[in-house]
Write an enzyme that holds these catalytic residues in place. Structure first.
Site, mmCIF file in Angstrom:
data_model
loop_
_atom_site.group_PDB
_atom_site.id
_atom_site.type_symbol
_atom_site.label_atom_id
_atom_site.label_comp_id
_atom_site.label_asym_id
_atom_site.label_seq_id
_atom_site.Cartn_x
_atom_site.Cartn_y
_atom_site.Cartn_z
ATOM 1 N N HIS A 310 0.846 -1.192 0.000
ATOM 2 C CA HIS A 310 0.000 0.000 0.000
ATOM 3 C C HIS A 310 0.876 1.235 0.000
ATOM 4 O O HIS A 310 1.934 1.241 0.619
ATOM 5 C CB HIS A 310 -0.911 0.017 1.234
ATOM 6 C CG HIS A 310 -2.074 0.931 1.079
ATOM 7 N ND1 HIS A 310 -1.995 2.268 1.365
ATOM 8 C CD2 HIS A 310 -3.326 0.705 0.615
ATOM 9 C CE1 HIS A 310 -3.162 2.816 1.101
ATOM 10 N NE2 HIS A 310 -3.981 1.895 0.640
ATOM 11 N N ASP A 368 -7.912 -5.644 0.185
ATOM 12 C CA ASP A 368 -8.386 -6.505 -0.897
ATOM 13 C C ASP A 368 -7.975 -7.960 -0.750
ATOM 14 O O ASP A 368 -8.415 -8.814 -1.510
ATOM 15 C CB ASP A 368 -7.872 -5.982 -2.246
ATOM 16 C CG ASP A 368 -8.493 -4.643 -2.574
ATOM 17 O OD1 ASP A 368 -9.689 -4.488 -2.313
ATOM 18 O OD2 ASP A 368 -7.775 -3.759 -3.071
HETATM 19 N N1 CMC Z 1 4.143 -7.497 -4.776
HETATM 20 C C1 CMC Z 1 5.480 -7.451 -4.973
HETATM 21 N N2 CMC Z 1 6.219 -6.339 -4.835
HETATM 22 C C2 CMC Z 1 5.585 -5.217 -4.493
HETATM 23 C C3 CMC Z 1 4.189 -5.178 -4.277
HETATM 24 C C4 CMC Z 1 3.478 -6.383 -4.432
HETATM 25 N N3 CMC Z 1 2.143 -6.406 -4.241
HETATM 26 N N4 CMC Z 1 3.801 -3.928 -3.955
HETATM 27 C C5 CMC Z 1 4.917 -3.183 -3.975
HETATM 28 N N5 CMC Z 1 5.999 -3.965 -4.301
HETATM 29 C C6 CMC Z 1 7.384 -3.524 -4.369
HETATM 30 C C7 CMC Z 1 7.635 -2.752 -5.647
HETATM 31 O O1 CMC Z 1 8.075 -3.596 -6.687
HETATM 32 C C8 CMC Z 1 8.678 -1.758 -5.213
HETATM 33 O O2 CMC Z 1 9.915 -2.427 -5.215
HETATM 34 P P1 CMC Z 1 11.270 -1.610 -5.590
HETATM 35 O O3 CMC Z 1 11.422 -0.587 -4.509
HETATM 36 O O4 CMC Z 1 12.321 -2.673 -5.554
HETATM 37 O O5 CMC Z 1 11.035 -1.020 -6.937
HETATM 38 C C9 CMC Z 1 8.327 -1.468 -3.758
HETATM 39 O O6 CMC Z 1 7.607 -2.617 -3.296
HETATM 40 C C10 CMC Z 1 7.456 -0.234 -3.575
HETATM 41 O O7 CMC Z 1 6.333 -0.357 -4.444
HETATM 42 P P2 CMC Z 1 5.707 0.842 -5.271
HETATM 43 O O8 CMC Z 1 4.967 0.293 -6.435
HETATM 44 O O9 CMC Z 1 6.746 1.877 -5.528
HETATM 45 O O10 CMC Z 1 4.690 1.409 -4.199
HETATM 46 P P3 CMC Z 1 3.421 2.262 -4.498
HETATM 47 O O11 CMC Z 1 3.120 2.975 -3.254
HETATM 48 O O12 CMC Z 1 3.603 3.066 -5.736
HETATM 49 O O13 CMC Z 1 2.280 1.167 -4.848
HETATM 50 C C11 CMC Z 1 0.495 -0.340 -4.642
HETATM 51 C C12 CMC Z 1 1.306 0.759 -3.953
HETATM 52 C C13 CMC Z 1 -0.749 -0.652 -3.800
HETATM 53 C C14 CMC Z 1 0.007 0.148 -6.015
HETATM 54 C C15 CMC Z 1 1.375 -1.608 -4.797
HETATM 55 O O14 CMC Z 1 1.786 -2.077 -3.526
HETATM 56 C C16 CMC Z 1 0.679 -2.713 -5.572
HETATM 57 O O15 CMC Z 1 0.708 -2.719 -6.802
HETATM 58 N N6 CMC Z 1 0.026 -3.695 -4.859
HETATM 59 C C17 CMC Z 1 -0.754 -4.717 -5.516
HETATM 60 C C18 CMC Z 1 -2.113 -4.172 -5.932
HETATM 61 C C19 CMC Z 1 -3.031 -3.997 -4.752
HETATM 62 O O16 CMC Z 1 -3.193 -4.863 -3.905
HETATM 63 N N7 CMC Z 1 -3.702 -2.841 -4.731
HETATM 64 C C20 CMC Z 1 -4.720 -2.521 -3.698
HETATM 65 C C21 CMC Z 1 -4.308 -1.393 -2.808
HETATM 66 S S1 CMC Z 1 -5.369 -1.218 -1.378
HETATM 67 C C22 CMC Z 1 -6.938 -0.855 -1.997
HETATM 68 C C23 CMC Z 1 -6.998 0.332 -2.903
HETATM 69 O O17 CMC Z 1 -6.313 1.330 -2.696
HETATM 70 O O18 CMC Z 1 -7.777 0.311 -3.831
#
Ligand code: CMC
Length: 433
Positions: A310, A368
Site C-alpha cells: 500500500h 483486498d
Molecule cells: N508485490 C510485490 N512487490 C511489491 C508489491 C506487491 N504487491 N507492492 C509493492 N511492491 C514492491 C515494488 O516492486 C517496489 O519495489 P522496488 O522498490 O524494488 O522497486 C516497492 O515494493 C514499492 O512499491 P511501489 O509500487 O513503488 O509502491 P506504491 O506505493 O507506488 O504502490 C500499490 C502501492 C498498492 C500500487 C502496490 O503495492 C501494488 O501494486 N500492490 C498490488 C495491488 C493492490 O493490492 N492494490 C490494492 C491497494 S489497497 C486498496 C486500494 O487502494 O484500492
C-alpha cells in the site's frame, strides 16, 4: 526548518537565494510545507509524480497513520466502527462530521431509503450494453448518465442540490450495481425494497428472482454491511483525487463520481480485489505458493502479489485485519471453513510475511486480500467485487466532493510538469523529410 518565535517556516535555498515557506501544522500527521507561492517567488516548480510527498488539499474527513496502521473517520477508528456501528451511520459520520443522535440517524436513513429507486427510463441504458459487459463499465456509464436524469441536483452552487445529489448517489448506487449484475446474468432487474436495511436490500436486488421467495441471510447482510463500512473512505487515494480534480472544474456531481468509478477500476486500486481472487485461484494449492512468491520478488517479472502493499500503510492495513476475521466468521457460519482459496490465502500471507523481501519493503496484506474470499462465499462473481467497492466508496467520494466545494479558496486543479520534450523547432514540409 526554522522554528522561530513567529509562524514556523521552512527555508529553501536555490543558487544562494533563500525563500521562506510557511510550515503548516496538521492535527495529526507530518507537517506540510506550503509551496503555493513558490513559483511566484522563486520561479520554480516542485516535482512529485504520483504525489508521494504532496498534499493536494486540506481535509477533516479521514486520517491514515500508515506507520501505525491506523485509519480514522472523523477521528473514530475503523475497527470500532466495523464492530459497533453500521454502514449508514458511518455514511452520516463521513458526510456530517459527528455521530448522529438516534433521531438524526433515523431521519438520514429515511432520506436515503426514499431515494433507492432509479428513473425507470434508466432501464433502457442498461439494455444498451452487451450482456458480457463488465459491471464496472456499466456503472461508469450509468452513473455518468445520472446527470441526464436528475437535473434538479446538478447545480453545485446550491447547497440543497448538493445535499440531494449526495443522498441520491448513496441511495441509488446499490440499485445500479445490482442491476449491472442482473443484466450480465440475464435475469430481470429486481426493484429495491424499502423495508430492508441498506445491505439486505443490496443482497435482495442481487440474488432474488421473481419466481420465488428470497430470504436475506442476516449473517450475510451483516458481513455485507461490514464490507461497505471498511471501504467507505480512504482519504486522498487515486479515485478520490480523481473526483476532486474533476469537481475542481465545476463539473456536476454525477460526472465527478463516474470519473472516480473509472479510476477505481484499475488493478492497482479497486480492481485489486478481483485480481487477488483470480491470483489465489490460479495458485490453487499451497505447494505452488513458493513459485508465486519468487515471481513477485523478481524485478523482471511484472507479476505482483495482489492484495499486498500500500502507498500509505507500511504496517498492517487495519481494514485487512477486520476483513480476515470476517472471512473466518462468514465461512464458518456458512459451513465452508475448509474453503481451498482461504487456505491458499492464509498460507500465502504467512509465507510473504516471513519473507525478507516483503518485510524490508514493508508490504502487508491490504483490504483486498481477504474481501474477495468473503464476496465469493456470498455468491458474487469476481466481476462484482470492484462494483461493490465502488458502491461502498461512493460516500467517501461524495463527502470529499462536498468538502471541496465548501472551500472558499477552491481553485481548478492544474498540475505543472517537468517538460523533457523538444524545444521549439520548425515544421518541415512532407516532401523535404
Ligand atoms: N508485490 C510485490 N512487490 C511489491 C508489491 C506487491 N504487491 N507492492 C509493492 N511492491 C514492491 C515494488 O516492486 C517496489 O519495489 P522496488 O522498490 O524494488 O522497486 C516497492 O515494493 C514499492 O512499491 P511501489 O509500487 O513503488 O509502491 P506504491 O506505493 O507506488 O504502490 C500499490 C502501492 C498498492 C500500487 C502496490 O503495492 C501494488 O501494486 N500492490 C498490488 C495491488 C493492490 O493490492 N492494490 C490494492 C491497494 S489497497 C486498496 C486500494 O487502494 O484500492
Amino acid at each position: 526548518m526554522a522554528d522561530t518565535q513567529g509562524p514556523r517556516t521552512a527555508t529553501l535555498t536555490i543558487d544562494g537565494e533563500s525563500y521562506e515557506l510557511p510550515l503548516l501544522t496538521p492535527t495529526a500527521g507530518p507537517d506540510v510545507i506550503d509551496i503555493r507561492k513558490l513559483y511566484g517567488q522563486a520561479g520554480v516548480f516542485t516535482y512529485d509524480p504520483g504525489f508521494t510527498s504532496t498534499a493536494a488539499c486540506d481535509s477533516t474527513i479521514t486520517f491514515i497513520d500508515g506507520g501505525q496502521g491506523e485509519l480514522l473517520h472523523r477521528g473514530y477508528p475503523i475497527d470500532q466502527l466495523a464492530e459497533k456501528s453500521h454502514f449508514l451511520e458511518v455514511c452520516y459520520i463521513l458526510l456530517y462530521g459527528e455521530l448522529p443522535s438516534a433521531a438524526e440517524l433515523e431521519d438520514f436513513e429515511h432520506r436515503v431509503t426514499m431515494h433507492t429507486m432509479i428513473h425507470e427510463q434508466m432501464n433502457n441504458l442498461f439494455r444498451g450494453f452487451r450482456r458480457d459487459a463488465h459491471p464496472m463499465a456499466v456503472m461508469v456509464g450509468v452513473v455518468g448518465a445520472m446527470s441526464a436524469f436528475y437535473h434538479d441536483s446538478t447545480d453545485i452552487n446550491d447547497p440543497w442540490q448538493r445535499e440531494v445529489a449526495s443522498i441520491r448517489l448513496i441511495a441509488k448506487m446499490p440499485t445500479i450495481a445490482a442491476w449491472a449484475y442482473k443484466y450480465t446474468i440475464g435475469q430481470p432487474f429486481v426493484y429495491p425494497r424499502n423495508d430492508l436495511d441498506y445491505a439486505s436490500n443490496f443482497l435482495h436486488m442481487c440474488f432474488s428472482v421473481p419466481a420465488e421467495e428470497y430470504q436475506v441471510n442476516p449473517i450475510l447482510a451483516r458481513a455485507m454491511d461490514r464490507i461497505f463500512t471498511l471501504h467507505a473512505d480512504h482519504e486522498q487515494n487515486a479515485s478520490t483525487s480523481t473526483v476532486r480534480l474533476a469537481s475542481s472544474s465545476g463539473a456536476n456531481p454525477f460526472a465527478c463520481i463516474a470519473a472516480g468509478i473509472a479510476c477505481l477500476w484499475g488493478p492497482a486500486h479497486g480492481g485489486a480485489n478481483q485480481a487477488c481472487l483470480e491470483m489465489l485461484r490460479e495458485i490453487g494449492t499451497p505447494n505452488r505458493i513458493p513459485e508465486y512468491i519468487e515471481r513477485a520478488k523478481d524485478r523482471d517479472d511484472p507479476f505482483r502479489l495482489m492484495g499486498f502493499g500500500h502507498r500509505v500503510y507500511k504496517n498492517f492495513d487495519p481494514r485487512a485485519k477486520v476483513m480476515k476475521q470476517s472471512a473466518d466468521e462468514v465461512l464458518e457460519l456458512l459451513g465452508i471453513e475448509h474453503n481451498p482459496t482461504l487456505q491458499v490465502a492464509k498460507q500465502l500471507e504467512a509465507a510473504a510475511l516471513a519473507d525478507p523481501y516483503f518485510a524490508e519493503k514493508k508490504l502487508f496484506p491490504n483490504v483486498d486480500f481477504y474481501s474477495g474470499i468473503i464476496l465469493e462465499a456470498m455468491g458474487f462473481p469476481t466481476s462484482m467485487f470492484t462494483p461493490i467497492f465502488a458502491l461502498s466508496r461512493t460516500v467517501g467520494w461524495v463527502s470529499q466532493w462536498k468538502e471541496q466545494l465548501a472551500d472558499p479558496q477552491l481553485k481548478i486543479g492544474r498540475p505543472r510538469q517537468l517538460y523533457l520534450g523538444e524545444v521549439m523547432r520548425d515544421y518541415v514540409d512532407i516532401e523535404d523529410r
